[in-house]
Design a protein around this motif. Structure first.
Motif, mmCIF file in Angstrom:
data_model
loop_
_atom_site.group_PDB
_atom_site.id
_atom_site.type_symbol
_atom_site.label_atom_id
_atom_site.label_comp_id
_atom_site.label_asym_id
_atom_site.label_seq_id
_atom_site.Cartn_x
_atom_site.Cartn_y
_atom_site.Cartn_z
ATOM 1 N N ALA A 197 97.886 6.989 -54.128
ATOM 2 C CA ALA A 197 99.111 7.974 -54.653
ATOM 3 C C ALA A 197 99.945 8.755 -52.774
ATOM 4 N N ALA A 198 99.201 8.775 -51.405
ATOM 5 C CA ALA A 198 99.605 8.744 -50.589
ATOM 6 C C ALA A 198 100.542 7.290 -50.501
ATOM 7 N N ARG A 203 85.017 11.563 -59.795
ATOM 8 C CA ARG A 203 85.866 12.162 -61.184
ATOM 9 C C ARG A 203 87.024 10.794 -61.188
ATOM 10 N N SER A 204 87.116 10.545 -62.976
ATOM 11 C CA SER A 204 88.505 9.558 -62.595
ATOM 12 C C SER A 204 89.672 10.338 -62.997
ATOM 13 N N THR A 205 89.366 11.571 -63.644
ATOM 14 C CA THR A 205 90.854 12.398 -64.282
ATOM 15 C C THR A 205 91.208 13.072 -63.415
ATOM 16 N N ALA A 206 92.859 13.719 -62.824
ATOM 17 C CA ALA A 206 93.033 14.384 -62.663
ATOM 18 C C ALA A 206 92.090 15.646 -61.423
ATOM 19 N N GLY A 207 92.496 16.543 -61.358
ATOM 20 C CA GLY A 207 91.649 17.606 -61.170
ATOM 21 C C GLY A 207 91.569 17.692 -59.473
ATOM 22 N N GLN A 236 82.322 10.958 -53.672
ATOM 23 C CA GLN A 236 82.373 12.016 -54.257
ATOM 24 C C GLN A 236 83.546 12.212 -54.442
ATOM 25 N N ALA A 237 84.541 11.319 -53.838
ATOM 26 C CA ALA A 237 86.244 11.411 -53.321
ATOM 27 C C ALA A 237 86.696 10.017 -54.021
ATOM 28 N N SER A 238 87.875 10.924 -55.260
ATOM 29 C CA SER A 238 88.820 9.333 -56.177
ATOM 30 C C SER A 238 89.259 9.225 -54.891
ATOM 31 N N PRO A 239 89.908 7.409 -55.011
ATOM 32 C CA PRO A 239 90.678 6.979 -54.593
ATOM 33 C C PRO A 239 92.039 7.235 -54.867
ATOM 34 N N ARG A 240 91.642 7.663 -55.889
ATOM 35 C CA ARG A 240 93.569 7.642 -56.673
ATOM 36 C C ARG A 240 94.339 8.592 -55.619
ATOM 37 N N ALA A 279 93.720 8.968 -41.465
ATOM 38 C CA ALA A 279 93.684 10.636 -41.032
ATOM 39 C C ALA A 279 93.727 11.604 -41.593
ATOM 40 N N THR A 280 94.792 11.794 -42.669
ATOM 41 C CA THR A 280 95.769 13.403 -43.300
ATOM 42 C C THR A 280 95.082 12.926 -44.555
ATOM 43 N N VAL A 281 94.397 11.932 -45.726
ATOM 44 C CA VAL A 281 93.589 12.736 -46.806
ATOM 45 C C VAL A 281 92.634 12.450 -47.054
ATOM 46 N N THR A 282 92.136 10.988 -46.459
ATOM 47 C CA THR A 282 90.904 10.270 -46.251
ATOM 48 C C THR A 282 89.932 11.453 -45.793
#
Length: 505
Positions: A410-411, A246-250, A402-406, A423-426
């Motif tokens: 941000a990290a 998705r391209s929007t936040a959420g 399916q995971a937004s790179p945004r 390790a902690t986000v991706t």
């Protein structure tokens, strides 16, 4: 990943380019190549048709006992192809168990022959559809339902939403699983050999075993690599550059459970039919041979030492392969380009090659350039990683799409290094795909035979080697116990994976 093709290249061109062209353009070689392509295409299409509905039923609906159905539907993956081929011959052959019962009941003298394309197609479809099932189910579990809800709110029916919104989002996962199926069919030897279908792999194996000169076999191995590259090119062209996050936040949340209502019984019948053919029938035939052996005085050998060795080496292989697959998948998804695409496609070469070719290439490398690794556990784990890396990459890649790179950006903007971000986000974002890939690697390592036979340390027996030793000597009753134990042991991680996925741990 370059070791197997380098070995084949050196062996193929020992006698010059003319010999390579002569073997490659021979009529018999081209006929075998055509039969292999037809079988791979037919099995791949059939597995997608079987697995996608099965994955949707177990991931999105209120199907009764869906956790149990998930485990049962994935378990056919652990049945070795040589055991599966024997089961089909023993059960459905012209003079098999089924024909014997039909003769007593209805006087049927002989059933239609299962040998050739029909038997190979049926066996490989039933024992490889879990590749598509596990990757598609992981994608369904990680999919954000916002687009589906938007489609429903705009008046689309459930079926329209599925075909126009859900199914397109599943394309990367289905393509990853289908690619594994196609390459597995090209590399399989057990089923096509027992069911007497002349495929490329069988021709390579016969050439290796029957001829003193292995150059023609190496040339056919190179042709198999070229065919693999052609399949990867077609898959890449159909994949496109579509975005699936998705391209929007959420925050991603679980999709609402679909109520089957009156469709519950047809859904149960569908799942039951697939599981009966792919799992219950093989287990039943193995149980028949076990009971027959015990009745004739055959001792019960559960070979717990081989089972522990299988679990140990499969766990190491799953962990090592998942760690190797994550950076490759990140490179392919987050930094698409010619170099990243070439690296990703290169990983599929080892999976498409027959196990005996891969093992012999590593034997050549170990004995000549790394004798300290030869016949050690590290070399065996390396062989498994080379062979099964695409299984982990395919499902991990589908989850990353399916995971937004945004979130990762941000990290990084908050000061985390690329390694910490991975390790902690991706990795948590791609958790479902990573776990599905580890399950695939674990299950297929449990049954891997050629690499284990040629590369394992002296005295290191697994369930696969024990089964092969018994079946190669026609001691089917002796092979039944370790084969059943292999299926039982493999059911445990699949069950834990299902519970973990359901509980969102």
């Amino acid at each position: 990943m370059l070791l197997p093709p380098a070995y084949l290249f050196v062996r193929s061109f020992e006698d010059g380019v003319g010999n390579v062209l002569e073997v490659a353009l021979e009529g018999r070689t081209l006929a075998v190549l055509l039969r292999s392509v037809v079988l791979a295409a037919a099995v791949t299409a059939a597995t997608v048709l079987v697995a996608v509905p099965l994955a949707w039923l177990t991931a999105r609906t209120d199907l009764p006992g869906r956790d149990a159905w998930t485990v049962l539907a994935a378990l056919p993956l652990v049945i070795p192809s040589y055991v599966g081929g024997f089961v089909f011959v023993s059960m459905l052959g012209p003079r098999g168990i089924l024909q014997g019962h039909l003769e007593r009941l209805f006087g049927i003298q002989e059933l239609p022959s299962i040998y050739g394309f029909p038997g190979a197609f049926l066996a490989l479809t039933l024992f490889t559809y879990p590749y598509v099932f596990l990757t598609v189910r992981a994608a369904l579990r990680g999919m954000d339902p916002a687009l589906e809800e938007a489609a429903r709110s705009l008046g689309s029916s459930g079926w329209e939403t599925f075909f126009r919104v859900t199914l397109p989002q599943l394309r990367p996962a289905a393509a990853a699983g289908a690619l594994l199926v196609a390459l597995y069919v090209l590399s399989d030897f057990g089923a096509v050999s027992l069911l007497q279908y002349d495929s490329f792999t069988r021709a390579i194996y016969i050439q290796y075993r029957a001829a003193f000169d292995r150059t023609p076999a190496a040339i056919m191995g190179l042709m198999l690599i070229m065919l693999t590259l052609a399949i990867l090119y077609v898959e890449a062209r159909t994949r496109g550059r579509a975005r699936y996050h998705r391209s929007t936040a959420g925050a991603v949340r679980p999709a609402p459970t679909v109520r089957l209502g009156g469709w519950k019984w047809p859904a149960l019948a569908y799942c039951g039919t697939i599981v009966a053919l792919a799992l219950i029938m093989p287990v039943g035939v193995l149980g028949f041979w076990l009971a027959r052996g015990l009745a004739h005085g055959e001792p019960l050998r559960l070979v717990w030492d081989a089972a522990l060795n299988s679990v140990y080496v499969s766990s190491l292989a799953a962990l090592a392969t998942a760690l190797a697959a994550l950076p490759v998948a990140i490179l392919a998804v987050r930094f698409p380009g010619a170099i990243s695409g070439a690296i990703e496609r290169l990983t599929y070469v080892g999976f498409a090659l027959p196990g005996i070719v891969l093992a012999l290439s590593l034997v050549f490398f170990g004995s000549n350039y790394a004798p300290w690794l030869y016949q050690g556990l590290a070399m065996l784990i390396f062989a498994y990683a080379v062979h099964f890396l695409p299984q982990a990459i395919g499902s991990t890649r589908a989850a990353l799409l399916q995971a937004s790179p945004r979130v990762e950006e941000a990290a990084r903007s908050l000061g985390r290094s690329p390694l910490k971000t991975m390790a902690t986000v991706t990795a948590p974002l791609a958790r479902s795909g990573i776990l599905a890939g580890m399950a695939l690697v674990f299950l297929t390592t449990m049954k891997e035979l050629p690499a284990t036979l040629l590369l394992s340390p002296t005295g290191f027996d697994t369930l696969a080697t024990r089964i092969w030793t018994a079946t190669s000597e026609a001691f089917f009753a002796r092979a039944a116990a370790p084969a059943l134990l292999l299926i039982a042991v493999s059911a445990i991680p699949m069950y834990l994976l299902t519970i973990r996925d359901r509980m969102k741990l």
